[in-house]
Design a protein around this motif. Structure first.
Motif, PDB file in Angstrom:
ATOM      1  N   ASP A  97       1.840  -5.991   1.601  1.00 13.43           N
ATOM      2  CA  ASP A  97       3.134  -5.320   1.613  1.00 13.43           C
ATOM      3  C   ASP A  97       3.057  -4.108   2.531  1.00 13.43           C
ATOM      4  OD1 ASP A  97       1.687  -3.478   0.166  1.00 13.43           O
ATOM      5  OD2 ASP A  97       2.648  -3.885  -1.749  1.00 13.43           O
ATOM      6  N   ALA A  98       4.189  -3.517   2.802  1.00 13.95           N
ATOM      7  CA  ALA A  98       4.248  -2.428   3.785  1.00 13.95           C
ATOM      8  C   ALA A  98       3.464  -1.202   3.325  1.00 13.95           C
ATOM      9  CB  ALA A  98       5.706  -2.054   4.057  1.00 13.95           C
ATOM     10  N   ARG A  99       3.528  -0.890   2.038  1.00 12.44           N
ATOM     11  CA  ARG A  99       2.829   0.295   1.538  1.00 12.44           C
ATOM     12  C   ARG A  99       1.316   0.102   1.584  1.00 12.44           C
ATOM     13  NH1 ARG A  99       5.136   2.824  -3.832  1.00 12.44           N
ATOM     14  NH2 ARG A  99       3.961   4.565  -2.933  1.00 12.44           N
ATOM     15  N   GLY A 100       0.861  -1.140   1.427  1.00 14.30           N
ATOM     16  CA  GLY A 100      -0.567  -1.406   1.524  1.00 14.30           C
ATOM     17  C   GLY A 100      -1.090  -1.164   2.924  1.00 14.30           C
ATOM     18  N   LEU A 101      -0.347  -1.603   3.939  1.00 14.25           N
ATOM     19  CA  LEU A 101      -0.760  -1.364   5.313  1.00 14.25           C
ATOM     20  C   LEU A 101      -0.695   0.117   5.659  1.00 14.25           C
ATOM     21  CD1 LEU A 101       0.888  -4.368   7.201  1.00 14.25           C
ATOM     22  CD2 LEU A 101      -1.389  -4.197   6.203  1.00 14.25           C
ATOM     23  N   GLU A 102       0.309   0.805   5.146  1.00 13.89           N
ATOM     24  CA  GLU A 102       0.388   2.250   5.381  1.00 13.89           C
ATOM     25  C   GLU A 102      -0.809   2.974   4.762  1.00 13.89           C
ATOM     26  OE1 GLU A 102       4.104   3.507   3.872  1.00 13.89           O
ATOM     27  OE2 GLU A 102       5.305   2.570   5.467  1.00 13.89           O
ATOM     28  N   ALA A 103      -1.263   2.489   3.599  1.00 15.01           N
ATOM     29  CA  ALA A 103      -2.435   3.098   2.960  1.00 15.01           C
ATOM     30  C   ALA A 103      -3.683   2.888   3.805  1.00 15.01           C
ATOM     31  CB  ALA A 103      -2.627   2.511   1.563  1.00 15.01           C
ATOM     32  N   ILE A 104      -3.833   1.705   4.415  1.00 19.17           N
ATOM     33  CA  ILE A 104      -4.976   1.455   5.284  1.00 19.17           C
ATOM     34  C   ILE A 104      -4.939   2.385   6.491  1.00 19.17           C
ATOM     35  CG2 ILE A 104      -6.005  -0.238   6.856  1.00 19.17           C
ATOM     36  CD1 ILE A 104      -5.315  -2.392   4.869  1.00 19.17           C
ATOM     37  N   VAL A 105      -3.763   2.561   7.087  1.00 17.55           N
ATOM     38  CA  VAL A 105      -3.619   3.466   8.231  1.00 17.55           C
ATOM     39  C   VAL A 105      -3.951   4.898   7.829  1.00 17.55           C
ATOM     40  CG1 VAL A 105      -1.965   4.414   9.873  1.00 17.55           C
ATOM     41  CG2 VAL A 105      -1.947   1.970   9.375  1.00 17.55           C
ATOM     42  N   PHE A 106      -3.533   5.297   6.632  1.00 19.41           N
ATOM     43  CA  PHE A 106      -3.802   6.647   6.141  1.00 19.41           C
ATOM     44  C   PHE A 106      -5.302   6.882   5.994  1.00 19.41           C
ATOM     45  CE2 PHE A 106      -4.612   9.569   2.628  1.00 19.41           C
ATOM     46  CZ  PHE A 106      -3.863  10.676   3.002  1.00 19.41           C
TER      47      PHE A 106
END
Length: 424
Positions: free
Chosen positions: A255-264
């Motif tokens: 999901d989008a929040r999971g990818l954002e967490a990886i980027v973070f």
């Protein structure tokens, strides 16, 4: 008569020994075939009963049965190797650097290179792609790669590097052998001094490409012999685009929040992002925010954001309680203050104005210096929360513990002497 009898006895003894050897060879072959058939029968019976067959001796397994297919080899590969760029156009970011390398490909000449930048930004990959583009089919024979963090002594320069530089390889006109030294800043000073002379002697046939995190640890004579190329961290957008592409190719549920967490968590490190993505997919089969922070073992940004909200409101007790609770869960103060810094940079401007954010970052940076010096007690964490709350309360009253700009102008007009760092 005696001579003839002795000759017959010798010939008979030779025939007997030869016959014995032949019988032994025949018996061994029959024994091996019998064991092989029994193993195959047991394996087939095990499949028919849906049970695991007995372990087959690898000595009797054919070489074709041992080898894995290309698809299985790719599936077992780490994603950082599987999705490593093979061409210059596939490299993410660093547009200006890629233009320089494309110019080297067009001219066919490559100088000695010194690539400097943070880990995971594409230094080693770029050099390998450039070498593969220049050398083509002779890449394996004409490229030597050494990790200088392991092999960093002067003996490596005298033996491996010098022997490879003397090696004769048939190359296209104008091409040279390439020696890639990764983590070159870990080489000893003596090894760097010895390599300086090697670079001069074999300059007609060999080129050096040194990758390092900080170019200051490379001695000046080597820096002057190399073209310096600096790499910067990748932007969040570039990392997000790449891991989204990998998710689509690998058919990863996300999901989008999971990818954002990886980027973070990656902070511009593409290697870290791909490793976290593969670990999360292998362990949980879905990439979401909760699973990513479990894999990366990073304090949750939402919890850190709630602590900063308490600091903005001046609620020191609530901020300290939540911070100490996170500390007891096993996170180190270094990881916590690193995440606090990242969350503070991205904090909502409506909840925290720009001036207050700058003051918060100043305080966080000061306590990060204390943590790096070894002062990592809970008292320092609570002291940081108290400083942040005090700063917020003073700012709400029109002043600050570190003297706001308006007050600074007034003090200068009054002729007061201000010393840097007196607020600490």
């Amino acid at each position: 008569m005696r001579v003839g009898e002795r000759a017959r006895e010798r010939s008979c003894s030779k025939l007997i020994t030869i016959t014995k050897k032949l019988l032994i060879i025949i018996i061994i072959n029959k024994f091996e075939n019998a064991i092989g058939y029994e193993m195959d029968d047991e394996a087939e019976e095990g499949k028919a009963r849906n049970t695991k067959p007995k372990a087959i001796n690898p000595f009797f397994v054919r070489s074709s049965e041992k080898a894995l297919t290309k698809e299985e080899e790719l599936a077992n590969q780490p994603w950082i190797e599987k999705w490593r760029p093979k061409e210059l156009d596939m490299i993410v970011g660093h547009e200006e650097t890629l233009q320089q390398m494309k110019g080297m490909v067009l001219t066919g000449s490559m100088p000695n290179l010194l690539l400097s930048g943070p880990p995971g930004c594409g230094k080693t990959t770029s050099v390998h792609v450039l070498a593969r583009t220049l050398l083509g089919d002779r890449y394996k024979d004409a490229v030597l790669e050494l990790n200088a963090s392991d092999e960093r002594g002067i003996d490596v320069v005298r033996n491996k590097i010098k022997m490879f530089a003397q090696k004769k390889v048939t190359l296209p006109p104008g091409r040279c052998k390439i020696i890639i030294l990764d983590e070159a800043d870990a080489m000893t000073k003596g090894a760097q001094q010895a390599m300086r002379r090697t670079m001069e002697i074999y300059s007609n046939t060999t080129r050096f490409a040194l990758a390092c995190n900080t170019s200051e640890k490379i001695i000046e004579p080597i820096q002057s012999r190399c073209a310096l190329i600096r790499f910067s961290r990748l932007s969040d957008k570039q990392v997000l685009e790449r891991i989204t592409y990998v998710c689509e190719q690998e058919k990863v549920a996300h999901d989008a929040r999971g990818l954002e967490a990886i980027v973070f968590c990656a902070e511009g490190d593409m290697r870290n992002a791909l490793n976290s993505l593969q670990a999360c997919n292998s362990g949980f089969k879905i990439v979401n925010q909760e699973n990513v922070f479990r894999v990366c073992d990073t304090p949750h940004p939402e919890v850190i954001g709630a602590i900063l909200e308490h600091c903005v409101k001046g609620e020191v007790d609530d901020a300290c309680d939540r911070l100490l609770k996170m500390r007891k869960s096993g996170y180190s103060p270094q990881d916590m203050i690193k995440t606090i810094f990242q969350v503070c940079k991205r904090f909502d401007d409506q909840k925290m104005n720009e001036y207050l954010k700058l003051e918060f970052l100043k305080i966080i940076g000061f306590f990060h210096m204390r943590f790096s010096e070894g002062c990592t007690s809970d008292l320092q964490l609570c002291g940081m929360m108290a400083r942040l709350c005090q700063c917020s309360m003073d700012a709400s009253k029109g002043k600050s513990w570190s003297t706001p700009q308006a007050t600074l102008v007034e003090l200068r007009k009054a002729g007061s002497n201000l010393t840097y760092g007196s607020e600490f």
